[in-house]
Design an enzyme around this catalytic site. Structure first.
Site, PDB file in Angstrom:
ATOM      1  N   HIS A  72       0.850  -1.185   0.000  1.00 47.19           N
ATOM      2  CA  HIS A  72       0.000   0.000   0.000  1.00 47.19           C
ATOM      3  C   HIS A  72       0.885   1.234   0.000  1.00 47.19           C
ATOM      4  O   HIS A  72       1.690   1.430   0.905  1.00 47.19           O
ATOM      5  CB  HIS A  72      -0.905   0.014   1.238  1.00 47.19           C
ATOM      6  CG  HIS A  72      -2.075  -0.904   1.117  1.00 47.19           C
ATOM      7  ND1 HIS A  72      -3.165  -0.820   1.970  1.00 47.19           N
ATOM      8  CD2 HIS A  72      -2.343  -1.912   0.256  1.00 47.19           C
ATOM      9  CE1 HIS A  72      -4.055  -1.759   1.635  1.00 47.19           C
ATOM     10  NE2 HIS A  72      -3.569  -2.426   0.602  1.00 47.19           N
ATOM     11  N   TYR A 200      -9.923   5.144   6.759  1.00 47.40           N
ATOM     12  CA  TYR A 200     -10.195   5.537   8.144  1.00 47.40           C
ATOM     13  C   TYR A 200     -11.249   6.633   8.097  1.00 47.40           C
ATOM     14  O   TYR A 200     -11.027   7.680   7.475  1.00 47.40           O
ATOM     15  CB  TYR A 200      -8.943   6.073   8.820  1.00 47.40           C
ATOM     16  CG  TYR A 200      -7.848   5.052   9.040  1.00 47.40           C
ATOM     17  CD1 TYR A 200      -7.741   4.371  10.257  1.00 47.40           C
ATOM     18  CD2 TYR A 200      -6.907   4.779   8.053  1.00 47.40           C
ATOM     19  CE1 TYR A 200      -6.727   3.448  10.475  1.00 47.40           C
ATOM     20  CE2 TYR A 200      -5.891   3.856   8.260  1.00 47.40           C
ATOM     21  CZ  TYR A 200      -5.811   3.189   9.474  1.00 47.40           C
ATOM     22  OH  TYR A 200      -4.811   2.272   9.687  1.00 47.40           O
ATOM     23  N   PRO A 292      -5.606   0.203  18.289  1.00 51.33           N
ATOM     24  CA  PRO A 292      -5.281  -0.314  16.951  1.00 51.33           C
ATOM     25  C   PRO A 292      -5.317   0.733  15.846  1.00 51.33           C
ATOM     26  O   PRO A 292      -4.922   0.435  14.715  1.00 51.33           O
ATOM     27  CB  PRO A 292      -6.338  -1.391  16.728  1.00 51.33           C
ATOM     28  CG  PRO A 292      -7.475  -1.010  17.623  1.00 51.33           C
ATOM     29  CD  PRO A 292      -6.855  -0.362  18.815  1.00 51.33           C
ATOM     30  N   LYS A 296      -0.095  -0.059  15.143  1.00 48.61           N
ATOM     31  CA  LYS A 296       1.259   0.011  15.682  1.00 48.61           C
ATOM     32  C   LYS A 296       1.633  -1.150  16.588  1.00 48.61           C
ATOM     33  O   LYS A 296       2.808  -1.296  16.960  1.00 48.61           O
ATOM     34  CB  LYS A 296       1.435   1.325  16.462  1.00 48.61           C
ATOM     35  CG  LYS A 296       1.410   2.562  15.581  1.00 48.61           C
ATOM     36  CD  LYS A 296       2.529   2.531  14.575  1.00 48.61           C
ATOM     37  CE  LYS A 296       2.419   3.607  13.535  1.00 48.61           C
ATOM     38  NZ  LYS A 296       3.307   3.386  12.403  1.00 48.61           N
TER      39      LYS A 296
END
Length: 389
Positions: A72, A200, A292, A296
């Site tokens: 990505h 997101y 989350p 990380k």
């Protein structure tokens, strides 16, 4: 039994440390409370930082990740159903790799098996002894018999609830924690992902994340009360709510169907300091937890493994203990950077109880700044793709 490094915990961080040390000629024994099948059944995140991929390459287990993982070069962020893309490759010349943590663990198990590495499963009663001496040892019970491992060092890779951190005296350990007042309801579905990159989404109804494990398996999340009963969230209820929070074009493209896994996870930020006491080193979730948001958790554990591997190889190869003596300080610098980024990303993207219109307006402004500022996008990209070790 005698070994140089006793590793408590057979998840990805413990197995990776064992694999790296083995390749450097350093003996290890890994102790894992659960069975191999249980460890491989755990559903975890799947976004690997560039540094994590480099560590898999160093461990000699990156072949399948490169063949099957999804590179990505950017990610999408959305606010109130309108999205924009941040281009990691254009901004900093780096990318992330989507490859499930379960698959990383599987590759590590295969490598340890091929190298005849010792991994002891299905045991109880792990206790750490004499950590503040030159002769530490670990005991455990398997099949009703108590076993002892004498070692030079102990690596606690046994997660938040394991015995390693508990072995540090309370008057030595400082703990920092922020518990978030919501959870993530996550589902897995054998359906094509709604986007080829992660989305997101900030929305007045709550956060949403569109992720994936492969071109045919989707991993989706929505913010939900952590104590919500799962039976409240039928598949139809989840898809309806998830669709509401996505950007409009993604909502129209969403393919729905039966889910194959569903769970609600709490969110917290946690740090234990120090990460070293005597001959004990804490690694990964034993020392720190991140929400989350930003993926990380595994990546931060791998950075701990990097610092500890370098420290131990310098000790055994060169007789240099500087890395061992400074492990905690060095690792914690990167830990706190990731804690800060995950906290910022979480507070920017989620709806908090009692949040007022002012708070939503601040979040909107923060995201508009991120959308329009190259400098802000560069800082975001550096943190998301992973700061250097």
């Amino acid at each position: 039994m005698r070994t140089q490094v006793c590793i408590i915990g057979g998840g990805p961080s413990g197995l990776l440390l064992s694999q790296l040390l083995d390749r450097a000629g350093i003996d290890t024994v890994v102790l894992e409370r659960r069975s191999r099948d249980y460890v491989l059944s755990r559903i975890r995140a799947g976004v690997l930082e560039s540094g994590t991929v480099g560590m898999l390459e160093k461990a000699g287990i990156a072949t399948r990740a490169h063949a099957e993982g999804l590179p990505h070069t950017g990610t999408y962020l959305a606010v109130q159903n309108t999205g924009f893309r941040i281009d990691f490759d254009a901004l900093i010349g780096k990318q992330v790799l989507v490859y499930g943590q379960t698959e990383v663990t599987r590759d590590l198990y295969d490598a340890r098996e091929k190298a005849d590495g010792i991994v002891v499963h299905e045991l109880d009663g792990v206790e750490l002894h004499d950590l503040d001496t030159d002769a530490p040892h670990v005991t455990y019970v398997k099949d009703g018999t108590t076993h002892r491992i004498d070692c030079d060092y102990v690596a606690g890779c046994d997660g938040f609830h394991g015995p390693s951190r508990q072995a540090i005296p309370k008057d030595v350990l400082t703990e920092y924690e922020r518990v978030y007042p919501f959870g993530w309801l996550g589902v897995m579905a054998d359906l094509p992902p709604v986007s080829h990159e992660l989305i997101y989404a900030n929305h007045p109804r709550g956060f949403a994340l569109a992720s994936m494990r492969s071109p045919t398996r989707s991993r989706y999340y929505i913010q939900a009360p952590v104590d919500d009963p799962l039976d409240k969230w039928t598949d139809d209820a989840f898809w309806d709510e998830f669709r509401r929070r996505l950007p409009h074009d993604s909502a129209e493209a969403l393919i729905t169907g039966p889910t194959i896994e569903k769970s609600i996870a709490p969110l917290r930020s946690y740090v234990a300091d120090p990460m070293k006491w005597g001959r004990l080193f804490l690694v990964g979730d034993a020392a720190h937890i991140v929400p989350p948001t930003g993926a990380k958790g595994l990546n931060l554990a791998v950075s701990d493994v990097h610092y500890l591997f370098e420290a131990l190889t310098s000790h055994y190869r060169d007789g240099d203990d500087h890395g061992i003596e400074t492990y905690s300080q060095t690792a914690l610098k990167r830990v706190w950077n990731a804690i800060r980024f995950s906290w910022w990303f979480t507070t920017t993207m989620h709806r908090f109880p009692g949040q007022e219109p002012f708070d939503q307006a601040i979040q909107d402004s923060e995201l508009r700044n991120l959308q329009t500022s190259v400098n802000a996008q560069t800082v975001f990209s550096e943190n998301y793709v992973g700061m250097p070790y």
